[in-house]
Design a protein around this motif. Sequence first.
Motif, PDB file in Angstrom:
ATOM      1  N   ILE A  22     -70.279 -40.497   5.283  1.00 48.62           N
ATOM      2  CA  ILE A  22     -70.867 -40.237   6.603  1.00 48.62           C
ATOM      3  C   ILE A  22     -69.991 -41.285   7.566  1.00 48.62           C
ATOM      4  O   ILE A  22     -69.370 -40.875   8.631  1.00 48.62           O
ATOM      5  CB  ILE A  22     -72.299 -40.306   7.119  1.00 48.62           C
ATOM      6  CG1 ILE A  22     -72.815 -38.850   6.278  1.00 48.62           C
ATOM      7  CG2 ILE A  22     -72.554 -40.407   8.438  1.00 48.62           C
ATOM      8  CD1 ILE A  22     -74.296 -38.852   6.361  1.00 48.62           C
ATOM      9  N   ALA A  23     -70.024 -42.393   6.977  1.00 47.66           N
ATOM     10  CA  ALA A  23     -69.540 -43.672   7.919  1.00 47.66           C
ATOM     11  C   ALA A  23     -68.029 -43.499   7.792  1.00 47.66           C
ATOM     12  O   ALA A  23     -67.303 -43.676   8.860  1.00 47.66           O
ATOM     13  CB  ALA A  23     -69.690 -45.050   7.221  1.00 47.66           C
ATOM     14  N   LEU A  24     -67.466 -42.903   6.589  1.00 48.64           N
ATOM     15  CA  LEU A  24     -65.843 -42.824   6.674  1.00 48.64           C
ATOM     16  C   LEU A  24     -65.658 -41.488   7.605  1.00 48.64           C
ATOM     17  O   LEU A  24     -64.491 -41.619   8.356  1.00 48.64           O
ATOM     18  CB  LEU A  24     -65.482 -42.329   5.338  1.00 48.64           C
ATOM     19  CG  LEU A  24     -64.170 -41.995   5.032  1.00 48.64           C
ATOM     20  CD1 LEU A  24     -63.297 -43.077   5.043  1.00 48.64           C
ATOM     21  CD2 LEU A  24     -63.823 -40.914   3.697  1.00 48.64           C
ATOM     22  N   TYR A  25     -66.460 -40.602   7.950  1.00 52.83           N
ATOM     23  CA  TYR A  25     -66.191 -39.561   8.789  1.00 52.83           C
ATOM     24  C   TYR A  25     -66.187 -40.047  10.202  1.00 52.83           C
ATOM     25  O   TYR A  25     -65.486 -39.720  10.970  1.00 52.83           O
ATOM     26  CB  TYR A  25     -67.174 -38.355   8.505  1.00 52.83           C
ATOM     27  CG  TYR A  25     -66.962 -37.232   9.619  1.00 52.83           C
ATOM     28  CD1 TYR A  25     -65.923 -36.489   9.717  1.00 52.83           C
ATOM     29  CD2 TYR A  25     -67.884 -37.031  10.618  1.00 52.83           C
ATOM     30  CE1 TYR A  25     -65.667 -35.631  10.576  1.00 52.83           C
ATOM     31  CE2 TYR A  25     -67.818 -36.022  11.840  1.00 52.83           C
ATOM     32  CZ  TYR A  25     -66.252 -35.462  11.692  1.00 52.83           C
ATOM     33  OH  TYR A  25     -66.351 -34.655  12.553  1.00 52.83           O
ATOM     34  N   ILE A  26     -67.305 -40.808  10.548  1.00 52.45           N
ATOM     35  CA  ILE A  26     -67.360 -41.596  11.900  1.00 52.45           C
ATOM     36  C   ILE A  26     -66.120 -42.418  12.250  1.00 52.45           C
ATOM     37  O   ILE A  26     -65.601 -42.105  13.232  1.00 52.45           O
ATOM     38  CB  ILE A  26     -68.700 -42.064  11.951  1.00 52.45           C
ATOM     39  CG1 ILE A  26     -69.981 -41.315  11.955  1.00 52.45           C
ATOM     40  CG2 ILE A  26     -68.830 -43.080  13.238  1.00 52.45           C
ATOM     41  CD1 ILE A  26     -71.287 -41.842  11.728  1.00 52.45           C
ATOM     42  N   ILE A  27     -65.748 -43.165  11.034  1.00 56.58           N
ATOM     43  CA  ILE A  27     -64.537 -43.848  11.465  1.00 56.58           C
ATOM     44  C   ILE A  27     -63.174 -43.172  11.811  1.00 56.58           C
ATOM     45  O   ILE A  27     -62.638 -43.345  12.674  1.00 56.58           O
ATOM     46  CB  ILE A  27     -64.124 -44.867  10.123  1.00 56.58           C
ATOM     47  CG1 ILE A  27     -65.360 -45.800  10.190  1.00 56.58           C
ATOM     48  CG2 ILE A  27     -62.832 -45.628  10.503  1.00 56.58           C
ATOM     49  CD1 ILE A  27     -65.316 -46.716   8.922  1.00 56.58           C
ATOM     50  N   THR A  34     -63.370 -41.356  15.090  1.00 54.47           N
ATOM     51  CA  THR A  34     -63.181 -42.403  16.125  1.00 54.47           C
ATOM     52  C   THR A  34     -61.733 -42.662  16.313  1.00 54.47           C
ATOM     53  O   THR A  34     -61.003 -42.712  17.272  1.00 54.47           O
ATOM     54  CB  THR A  34     -64.002 -43.486  16.015  1.00 54.47           C
ATOM     55  OG1 THR A  34     -65.409 -43.258  15.825  1.00 54.47           O
ATOM     56  CG2 THR A  34     -64.006 -44.369  17.206  1.00 54.47           C
ATOM     57  N   ALA A  52     -73.950 -41.667   2.308  1.00 54.29           N
ATOM     58  CA  ALA A  52     -74.057 -42.721   3.701  1.00 54.29           C
ATOM     59  C   ALA A  52     -72.445 -43.174   3.875  1.00 54.29           C
ATOM     60  O   ALA A  52     -72.214 -43.291   5.116  1.00 54.29           O
ATOM     61  CB  ALA A  52     -74.961 -43.848   3.617  1.00 54.29           C
ATOM     62  N   GLY A  53     -72.033 -43.766   2.840  1.00 52.23           N
ATOM     63  CA  GLY A  53     -70.560 -44.062   2.883  1.00 52.23           C
ATOM     64  C   GLY A  53     -69.514 -42.949   3.395  1.00 52.23           C
ATOM     65  O   GLY A  53     -68.551 -43.211   4.231  1.00 52.23           O
ATOM     66  N   SER A  87     -63.573 -35.347   7.095  1.00 50.58           N
ATOM     67  CA  SER A  87     -62.717 -36.726   7.079  1.00 50.58           C
ATOM     68  C   SER A  87     -61.348 -36.690   6.849  1.00 50.58           C
ATOM     69  O   SER A  87     -60.522 -37.146   7.595  1.00 50.58           O
ATOM     70  CB  SER A  87     -63.348 -37.708   6.033  1.00 50.58           C
ATOM     71  OG  SER A  87     -64.738 -37.887   6.078  1.00 50.58           O
TER      72      SER A  87
END
Lengths: 199, 58
Positions: B18-23, B26, B15-16, A85
């Motif tokens: 993973i969501a951070l990585y997806i955001i 994107t 899960a948080g 990230s």
Amino acid sequence: MTWTVFAVAIFNAMLINNVILKQFLGICPFLGVSKKSSSAVGMGAAVTFVMVIASFVTYAIYSYVLVPYGIEYISTIAFILVIASLVQLVEMILKKFSKPLYKSLGIYLPLITTNCAILGVAEGNISNIYTNYGSSGMWLAVFTALGTALGFTLIIFAFSSVREKLESSNVPDAWKGVPISLVVAGIMSIAFLGLQGIL
Amino acid sequence: MLEFFTRYLGIFIVAGLIALYIITYTLNKKTPIPEECLEDIDKAACSGCHNFACAHKG
């Protein structure tokens, strides 16, 4: 902690426990991005940039989130996701706000996501520094990461300089390319063994 | 309720993240590459591993 401790940490991480030649981490960019000195310096700068930030963030997450709630066992997967990230975030910020820096570092950033040296330093900080200093060792972890990254840059630049020289050298056909590069890497590794026990 | 969150905190954190990585992925993809850098990227890309930083170009 005094400045001497930080200076020793940098020296130790940079030369004595060199990430490439001693720990054998980050071998992929060491061999892949060392054909030209300019690429090697760009890669080294990008690794330095990300490694220092990633070490700070992962150490903080481990100290203030994972340990207090007793979930240290997810540290590896958490660090992988944090580093991935962080690389995306850094790339996006550079694209938007620092175009000259993106021009010099940007093309190397995607490779850093899969650079095991970054994860290795984050895990090493936890196993070596956190167990001795706890959450107060954060700056020591950051300086260790800085030393490691400088060591990475030094070695990749030195190796690329040797490879550039080899391009114009009279190397036997069977040794051209990868074989002679691996021999050079082995000799460099042996040379750095001479620094063992200096501290 | 608190016990439920504490028990599954590890899963929530992963899960948080993973969501951070997806955001971040994107948002990074949506951010345009500066024009002056496009030339470098085209020059660096090759059909081997498609990695811009790789020096083993075909």
